[in-house]
Design a protein around this motif. Structure first.
Motif, PDB file in Angstrom:
ATOM      1  N   ASP A   1       0.809  -1.219   0.000  1.00 49.45           N
ATOM      2  CA  ASP A   1       0.000   0.000   0.000  1.00 49.45           C
ATOM      3  C   ASP A   1       0.845   1.272   0.000  1.00 49.45           C
ATOM      4  O   ASP A   1       0.307   2.376  -0.174  1.00 49.45           O
ATOM      5  CB  ASP A   1      -0.958  -0.010   1.197  1.00 49.45           C
ATOM      6  CG  ASP A   1      -2.043  -1.066   1.030  1.00 49.45           C
ATOM      7  OD1 ASP A   1      -2.032  -1.788   0.007  1.00 49.45           O
ATOM      8  OD2 ASP A   1      -2.901  -1.192   1.919  1.00 49.45           O
TER       9      ASP A   1
ATOM     10  N   PHE B   1      -5.929  -1.609  -9.554  1.00 43.12           N
ATOM     11  CA  PHE B   1      -4.917  -1.510  -8.499  1.00 43.12           C
ATOM     12  C   PHE B   1      -3.948  -2.689  -8.567  1.00 43.12           C
ATOM     13  O   PHE B   1      -2.744  -2.533  -8.347  1.00 43.12           O
ATOM     14  CB  PHE B   1      -5.580  -1.474  -7.122  1.00 43.12           C
ATOM     15  CG  PHE B   1      -6.426  -0.258  -6.882  1.00 43.12           C
ATOM     16  CD1 PHE B   1      -6.220   0.897  -7.604  1.00 43.12           C
ATOM     17  CD2 PHE B   1      -7.421  -0.266  -5.917  1.00 43.12           C
ATOM     18  CE1 PHE B   1      -7.001   2.031  -7.378  1.00 43.12           C
ATOM     19  CE2 PHE B   1      -8.204   0.851  -5.680  1.00 43.12           C
ATOM     20  CZ  PHE B   1      -7.998   1.994  -6.416  1.00 43.12           C
TER      21      PHE B   1
ATOM     22  N   LEU C   1      -5.114  -2.771  -1.140  1.00 40.55           N
ATOM     23  CA  LEU C   1      -5.060  -2.763  -2.599  1.00 40.55           C
ATOM     24  C   LEU C   1      -5.231  -4.154  -3.194  1.00 40.55           C
ATOM     25  O   LEU C   1      -6.015  -4.347  -4.129  1.00 40.55           O
ATOM     26  CB  LEU C   1      -3.739  -2.161  -3.077  1.00 40.55           C
ATOM     27  CG  LEU C   1      -3.514  -0.675  -2.781  1.00 40.55           C
ATOM     28  CD1 LEU C   1      -2.152  -0.240  -3.289  1.00 40.55           C
ATOM     29  CD2 LEU C   1      -4.603   0.181  -3.405  1.00 40.55           C
TER      30      LEU C   1
ATOM     31  N   LYS D   1     -10.494  -2.322  -8.309  1.00 42.14           N
ATOM     32  CA  LYS D   1      -9.512  -3.130  -7.581  1.00 42.14           C
ATOM     33  C   LYS D   1      -8.597  -3.872  -8.539  1.00 42.14           C
ATOM     34  O   LYS D   1      -7.406  -4.065  -8.261  1.00 42.14           O
ATOM     35  CB  LYS D   1     -10.219  -4.127  -6.662  1.00 42.14           C
ATOM     36  CG  LYS D   1     -10.824  -3.500  -5.415  1.00 42.14           C
ATOM     37  CD  LYS D   1     -11.238  -4.551  -4.406  1.00 42.14           C
ATOM     38  CE  LYS D   1     -12.323  -5.454  -4.932  1.00 42.14           C
ATOM     39  NZ  LYS D   1     -12.756  -6.430  -3.898  1.00 42.14           N
TER      40      LYS D   1
END
Length: 592
Positions: free
Chosen positions: A281, A348, A447, A345
């Motif tokens: 992160d 990410f 994440l 997501k």
């Protein structure tokens, strides 16, 4: 890329040769007759019989024992390794020929064939002698890749889905419902018992044995001496686990070994996968910092109040989007679509691996979402996540070309087989204890924690037990010291793993690249490139600058400084090695 597809597929069946395989092999043979290359057209051999393939590459199918120890029911069966090489720019008879370097892209279950097709020529340029070499002293290398046991073009293949329709259906369901989920399956053990990292390490030794025999025959000057050929290896991500296993099992055979993006081999072999995400992160923190440095022209999320304000705004955009998906009407090209937090997501997941490439795209997606415009996220979703339900993979391979996913195959089942075989302790875990494990993993990273937690889920229902599993201590004195390489912030192989792994290998060196992302491919750094070349050329470990404990290399380009995948990237000021720079940029652009 570490363990990339493990969270996307659940193993459904295994077969020595399914009807679908037989059909594809027949189509491949017909295609070869029409001038196309396909693996089924190559007759396997215990020595290298090279065939022209994919333009100017060479391909072979090397036959090795399925059970190297000869103690199982498969003792008389074989594996046919699909091997590819991009040849050195000099012949094997040239005094500057430096032998072969074998690559592994990670996974587990990543295709070495695909890696060499995408990146082999750039790796050859990076490692071979450059303009700084003089008097014919520099070395030039072949670059080899192979599909490990059970993977893609190596046979027998572990089958995850019976056909591309079923595979596409599963991917659609995964995209729709998220990462968590599995099924309890049973299957014929067969090849699944023989895909452990130990067996693959032994395969690598055999590839170099056969390479040595071939070279000695060409030179006609020396007699091939079995067991004398040294190994040169470059592995990324899970490939560092394979490299550490190779170095621990066969330390006397290591001539060069670079482990880039270093995983915790102890945790992996214990079935943990629990030490990967402590720095993940931090990527979002770096996104805020680079956005502020890039300024309002390069970053649409720029805030004059600084990185902290940018990060705070990012959190608000994401929080609002969780409960407010965006619909996009259809047009003449695409149908209507709804983009959701689950889609974000998945973005990410990609950007933490490739910040130099992906931070700019991500900033635009998040800015658009803040304006209730989901078009950029929808475009990303279509390009990266939506499967094709074309029922003929072989036809797609022919039409899309050798760099396409259709030619790569499906490594999902093989990934599970390798990981579950190596992580023996996870095989007998109950689903109840897994849930506790999953909650702990998910808490490590907002994440990608959910994706990572899925990786070990399949092992709770995995029935195969490995015939050969390495459970050593990763301690050895190699014939030549190995080199560990890591970035300051790596999303899935934190740099702290280097200290853990390095202490077990006598004299090992370290190269620290002060950047973000997964492995050195994630950045472009001439300093790092020279360090790798120097090691393969002379064996010299990177030396620390005065006052430092190790060589620390800076990147030559940063996110939001105007770097794109589509435009030429000028050589940094003061540099003269154009070929190395182009190779580094090329590697950054093709690394999956």
């Amino acid at each position: 890329m570490v363990f990339k597809k493990l969270a996307q597929l659940t193993a459904a069946s295994l077969a020595w040769s399914s009807p679908e395989q037989q059909r594809l092999q027949l189509e491949n043979t017909k295609a070869a007759d029409n001038g196309y290359f396909h693996w089924a057209a190559i007759k396997p051999s215990t020595s290298f019989k090279w065939h022209d393939c994919f333009g100017d590459f060479k391909c072979a199918r090397l036959q090795v024992p399925m059970d190297w120890q000869g103690h199982s029911d498969e003792a008389n069966k074989t594996v046919e390794l699909a091997v590819i090489k991009v040849e050195a720019t000099v012949s094997v008879t040239d005094p500057t020929y430096g032998g072969a370097v074998i690559l592994n892209p990670g996974g587990p279950g990543g295709s070495g064939i695909g890696q060499v097709l995408r990146a082999g020529k750039n790796v050859r340029t990076l490692l071979s002698a450059g303009p700084e070499s003089s008097n014919g002293v520099g070395k030039h290398f072949d670059v080899y890749g192979f599909d490990p046991r059970g993977v893609n073009n190596t046979t027998p293949t572990i089958i995850c889905q019976p056909d591309s329709i079923a595979a596409g259906k599963w991917q659609i369901e995964t995209n729709a419902y998220g990462y968590i989920g599995t099924s309890d399956t049973s299957f014929d053990n067969g090849i699944a018992k023989h895909v452990s990292t130990a067996a693959v390490a032994r395969d690598i030794v055999e590839i170099f044995e056969r390479h040595a025999s071939e070279r000695r025959a060409t030179l006609a000057r020396t007699v091939y001496k079995k067991g004398a050929e040294m190994v040169q290896y470059l592995g990324f991500s899970y490939g560092t686990i394979l490299g550490a296993t190779l170095s621990a099992m066969y330390p006397d055979r290591i001539h060069r070994a670079v482990l880039d993006g270093v995983a915790d081999s102890f945790d992996y072999m214990a079935g943990g996968w629990s030490t990967n995400l402590p720095d993940t992160d931090l990527e979002f923190v770096k996104l805020g910092e680079y956005c502020w440095l890039g300024g309002p022209t390069n970053c649409p999320l720029y805030d004059e109040d600084g990185p902290a304000a940018i990060i705070d705004n990012l959190a608000k955009i994401i929080a609002n989007f969780i409960h407010e998906p965006i619909g996009i009407p259809g047009d003449a090209i695409s149908g209507p679509v709804i983009v959701t937090y689950n889609d974000l997501k998945r973005v990410f997941r990609d950007i933490v691996y490739h910040p130099l490439r992906e931070f700019t795209v991500t900033a635009q997606i998040l800015y658009d979402i803040s304006q209730r415009n989901g078009s950029s996220l929808a475009a990303y979703k279509r390009a990266h996540f939506e499967p094709s339900l074309d029922h003929s993979l072989s036809e797609r391979c022919l039409s899309d070309g050798p760099y396409s996913e259709a030619c790569g195959g499906d490594d999902g089942a093989a990934s599970f087989a390798i990981a579950c075989s190596d992580g023996q302790s996870r095989l007998d875990q109950t689903k109840e204890s897994y849930r506790e494990y999953a909650r702990e993993i998910q808490s490590q990273s907002r994440l990608i924690g959910e994706e990572w937690a899925v990786i070990q889920l399949a092992c709770t229902a995995w029935h195969a037990r490995p015939a050969w599993r390495y459970d050593g201590n990763f301690t050895a004195k190699t014939a030549h010291p190995i080199l560990f390489v890591g970035n300051t912030v790596d999303p899935v192989t934190p740099r702290r793993n280097i200290a853990l792994m390095k202490k077990g290998f006598v004299g090992a060196g370290e190269l620290h690249v002060d950047t973000e992302g997964h492995c050195t491919y994630a950045t472009v750094s001439m300093c790092a490139g020279r360090g790798l070349r120097e090691y393969f050329q002379s064996g010299k470990l990177p030396e620390a600058e005065k006052g430092d404990k190790m060589r620390v290399c800076s990147p030559d380009r940063l996110p939001f400084d105007g770097y794109t995948e589509l435009e030429d990237v000028p050589l940094p000021e003061g540099e003269t090695d154009v070929e190395m720079w182009e190779a580094l940029v090329g590697l950054n652009r093709v690394w999956p």
